[in-house]
Design an enzyme around this catalytic site. Structure first.
Site, PDB file in Angstrom:
ATOM      1  CB  CYS A  70      -0.935   0.102   1.187  1.00  0.00           C
ATOM      2  SG  CYS A  70      -2.151  -1.205   1.246  1.00  0.00           S
TER       3      CYS A  70
ATOM      4  NE  ARG B  92       4.603   1.856  -0.379  1.00  0.00           N
ATOM      5  CZ  ARG B  92       5.657   1.576   0.375  1.00  0.00           C
ATOM      6  NH1 ARG B  92       6.859   1.740  -0.107  1.00  0.00           N
ATOM      7  NH2 ARG B  92       5.507   1.138   1.600  1.00  0.00           N
TER       8      ARG B  92
ATOM      9  CD1 TRP C 157      -0.613  -6.349  -3.163  1.00  0.00           C
ATOM     10  CD2 TRP C 157      -0.460  -6.653  -0.947  1.00  0.00           C
ATOM     11  NE1 TRP C 157      -0.262  -7.655  -2.934  1.00  0.00           N
ATOM     12  CE2 TRP C 157      -0.161  -7.867  -1.588  1.00  0.00           C
ATOM     13  CE3 TRP C 157      -0.422  -6.613   0.437  1.00  0.00           C
ATOM     14  CZ2 TRP C 157       0.170  -9.022  -0.896  1.00  0.00           C
ATOM     15  CZ3 TRP C 157      -0.097  -7.769   1.141  1.00  0.00           C
ATOM     16  CH2 TRP C 157       0.202  -8.963   0.467  1.00  0.00           C
TER      17      TRP C 157
ATOM     18  CG  ASN D 298       1.826   0.844   4.175  1.00  0.00           C
ATOM     19  OD1 ASN D 298       1.505  -0.320   3.960  1.00  0.00           O
ATOM     20  ND2 ASN D 298       3.074   1.265   4.105  1.00  0.00           N
ATOM     21  N   GLY D 299      -0.287  -0.878   6.396  1.00  0.00           N
ATOM     22  CA  GLY D 299       0.060  -1.725   7.538  1.00  0.00           C
ATOM     23  C   GLY D 299      -1.094  -2.650   7.870  1.00  0.00           C
TER      24      GLY D 299
ATOM     25  CD  GLU E 226      16.194 -13.951  -7.557  1.00  0.00           C
ATOM     26  OE1 GLU E 226      15.632 -14.380  -6.530  1.00  0.00           O
ATOM     27  OE2 GLU E 226      15.889 -12.867  -8.081  1.00  0.00           O
TER      28      GLU E 226
ATOM     29  CE  LYS F  70      12.931 -11.626  -9.817  1.00  0.00           C
ATOM     30  NZ  LYS F  70      13.794 -11.489  -8.655  1.00  0.00           N
TER      31      LYS F  70
ATOM     32  CD  GLU G  41       9.154 -11.883  -8.623  1.00  0.00           C
ATOM     33  OE1 GLU G  41       8.480 -11.219  -7.838  1.00  0.00           O
ATOM     34  OE2 GLU G  41      10.389 -11.928  -8.560  1.00  0.00           O
TER      35      GLU G  41
ATOM     36  CG  HIS H  26      17.591 -37.359  -2.809  1.00  0.00           C
ATOM     37  ND1 HIS H  26      17.957 -38.604  -2.357  1.00  0.00           N
ATOM     38  CD2 HIS H  26      18.747 -36.688  -3.034  1.00  0.00           C
ATOM     39  CE1 HIS H  26      19.278 -38.677  -2.290  1.00  0.00           C
ATOM     40  NE2 HIS H  26      19.775 -37.530  -2.702  1.00  0.00           N
TER      41      HIS H  26
ATOM     42  CE  LYS I  12      11.313  -2.934  -5.679  1.00  0.00           C
ATOM     43  NZ  LYS I  12      11.690  -4.240  -6.203  1.00  0.00           N
TER      44      LYS I  12
END
Ligand code: F6R
Length: 604
Positions: free
Chosen positions: A2, A27, A75, A101-102, A477, A481, A484, A500, A599
């Site tokens: 947010c 955000r 968000w 925000n939070g 990584e 990528k 997402e 395994h 983000k």
């Protein structure tokens, strides 16, 4: 998560709020809203979807000329994506308006109490309890009501609040979520979650601390703890795409410069050492450290995993790396000989911050590798190293990652030379580090080759990424990528672990990306390639230039230049970033703003 913005000044608030929201749109982008005070009236507009939807609504509205307003990009955490759940939220009488925000952790119990007292709720959000709680205590003075209300609240918040009945004032409050006040040359005030949103208007900035409440009026800024504004040190260009179609591609392409920036002035080539000004104050304590605990999330966690290999191999320091979200809830054994190293691009990630605070409480020396100057983490740590990578706007972390790897190599040198790392070995590392920006530049020229490769692989729905030792985290990584950015299923795995269980997935419809530089585990990785080949799985290899033999084993090869084994991740990850980027573009995804993400994860 947010973004909140605010404006108080002589200009029309709406265009300024929209510019700031645009700069914070990474955000949160599932809904947006604003409230403006307009000759004694309040106008609140909200829209589901990206910010453009809100702009569209504003264009169709009467002329909005008021000089005081708040805005928000959401968000979603509590309550679905809807106009009712979008911010700003208000109280029963539409007197109090706020953006948040939070997360308010005890919102359910507060809501129950407020409902019993007769408050009528219009949304499913945790935030709305705040407006009603402030209403409950409001007796004409907004900051007093906010102060009383917040005493009852548990959780995290950055809050901007206005009141129709206590006008010409914005009250701000912060606990564990970033909040900044910008001041322009003309004495206007701006409010934002991120310094980027303050440019181009603000010249000075006040970074609010936890538990502070600030009151902005037309004449004054009162933070309830005296603070001097600092110069706002950000270039407006940082937040522009500079001709690239997406921030993500721009940021990938910047990596030669950002690796260079990370190194600049920090290498002592002749001494085979590094100088890190941010660690000077704890230099002697660092000599005594017997253990390092790295905490981070997501991509930064993968950088930490590479750091573990580096620190153990070259600095000889036992190192653990933990997901911050796990570390904070287990019982780590730490003492005064332990250091906690938090790695974070934003410096605001809630779990990383909480993990750091927990380790500090146990007496560990707190260190950070952080990109955003003045962020919560940078202020919470005893010492640290800044990335100097510039603003990272694309939701997927790219340039911050290679910068984190570079700083971890510098830190390894620094700590290693305090211990047993010889000058000769140190010189090898410094020499290779110096060459790194040019090698990154060469890897970036692979862009068109990778774009073509994506054409060939774009219709596969599953991918496996494997690597060993320094490149095991790079397999994780690369898979992250791809997931997402293109929403294609990908698994990252240690190459040695495949047999395994995961090997069962492999057939001709399940391609594998093998990270196989010519390093100390190359031959082991080749055995894994053979195992996949025997099961008809298509293979793309990331290999070192000059390795012609690998062409006989795999379908496609992407060559990266040779470097020191510990630095190979900086080069091998770039083709994977580009692969994910082009997959996302070709599959029609919004690569800068992937669905469901945002983000800077300032909630748990
Ligand atoms: C993935 C990504 C995230 C972040 C993670 C930590 O591309 O960007 O996984 O790495 O949310 O964020 P910071 O580094 O800001 O703590």
């Amino acid at each position: 998560m947010c973004g909140i913005v605010g404006y108080l000044g002589k200009q029309k608030a709406v265009p300024i709020l929209l510019t700031s929201l645009q700069r914070e749109s990474y955000r949160g982008y599932d809904s947006a809203g604003l409230v403006v005070f307009e000759s004694g009236q309040t106008v609140c507009l909200k829209a589901v979807g990206k910010l453009e939807k809100l702009e569209h609504k504003i264009n169709g509205h009467q002329r909005l000329t008021g000089g005081l307003g708040l805005g928000h990009v959401r968000w979603a955490t509590h309550g679905g994506v809807s106009e009712a759940n979008a911010h700003p939220h208000t109280d029963c009488r539409e007197n109090i308006w706020l953006v948040h925000n939070g997360i308010i952790e005890n919102y359910a119990e507060l809501k129950e109490i407020l409902k019993k007292e007769g408050h009528i709720f219009r949304s499913e959000t945790d935030t709305e309890v705040l407006s009603h709680l402030i209403e409950k205590f409001f007796q004409g003075n907004l900051e007093e009501a906010v102060r009383k209300a917040l005493r009852l609240v548990r959780g995290a918040y950055a809050l901007a609040i206005v009141s129709r009945e206590d006008p010409d004032k914005i009250v701000l409050a912060r606990l564990s979520s970033p909040l900044l006040i910008g001041i322009s040359d003309r004495g206007e005030y701006l409010v934002a979650s991120d310094a980027n949103a303050l440019i181009p208007h603000a010249k000075k900035v006040v970074n609010m601390d936890d538990n502070e409440i600030a009151v902005l009026t037309r004449h004054d800024l009162l933070v309830l703890k005296e603070k001097q504004p600092e110069n706002l040190e950000l270039e407006a260009e940082d937040a522009q795409k500079k001709g690239y179609p997406h921030f993500m591609l721009k940021e990938i392409m910047e990596q030669s410069d950002t690796v260079e920036n990370a190194i600049r002035g920090r290498l002592l080539v002749n001494h085979g050492a590094a100088q890190l000004g941010g660690l000077e104050s704890v230099k002697e304590k660092l000599r005594e450290i017997e253990m390092i605990n790295i905490v981070a999330c997501g991509t930064a966690f993968h950088a930490g995993m590479v750091g573990e290999y580096m620190l153990e191999e070259y600095a000889g320091i036992p190192t653990n790396v933990d997901l911050a979200s796990e570390f904070r809830y287990r019982k780590p054994i730490l003492d005064g000989k332990a250091a906690i190293l938090a790695i974070s691009q934003s410096g605001e990630t809630a779990d990383t911050l909480a993990a750091l605070k927990e380790a500090k409480r146990k007496g560990a020396l707190s260190l950070g590798i952080v990109n955003v100057v003045g962020s919560s983490l940078s202020r919470e740590t005893a010492a640290g190293v800044y990335n100097r990578a510039g603003a990272e706007i694309g939701v997927a972390s790219t340039k911050a990652f290679t910068s984190q790897l570079t700083i971890l190599a510098l830190l390894t040198l620094y700590l290693g030379r305090q211990r047993d790392l010889s000058v000769v070995m140190g010189q090898r590392v410094t020499k290779e580090l110096k060459l790194l920006p040019d090698l990154v530049k060469r890897v970036l020229t692979l862009d068109s080759q990778i774009k073509k490769l994506v054409e060939k692989y774009k219709d596969y729905d599953d991918f496996l990424y494997i690597g060993r030792k320094y490149n095991y985290p790079i397999a994780l990584e690369g898979a992250l990528k791809l997931k997402e950015i293109s929403y294609v299923h990908a698994e990252g795995y240690g190459a040695g672990e495949m047999k395994h269980g995961t090997l069962a997935l492999i057939d001709e419809n399940f391609p594998t990306m093998v990270i196989a530089p010519t390093d100390s585990v190359y031959e082991k990785t080749v055995s894994n390639i053979e195992e996949i080949k025997a099961r008809k799985g298509p293979i793309i290899a990331i290999a070192t230039e000059g390795n012609e033999a690998i062409k006989n084993l795999v379908q496609d090869v992407i060559y990266v230049p040779k470097t020191l084994e510990m630095l190979t991740p900086v080069l091998s990850v770039i083709p994977l970033q580009l692969f994910a980027y082009h997959m996302g573009v070709v599959r029609g995804c919004d690569v800068d703003k992937p669905r469901n993400l945002a983000k800077s994860v300032t909630v748990e």
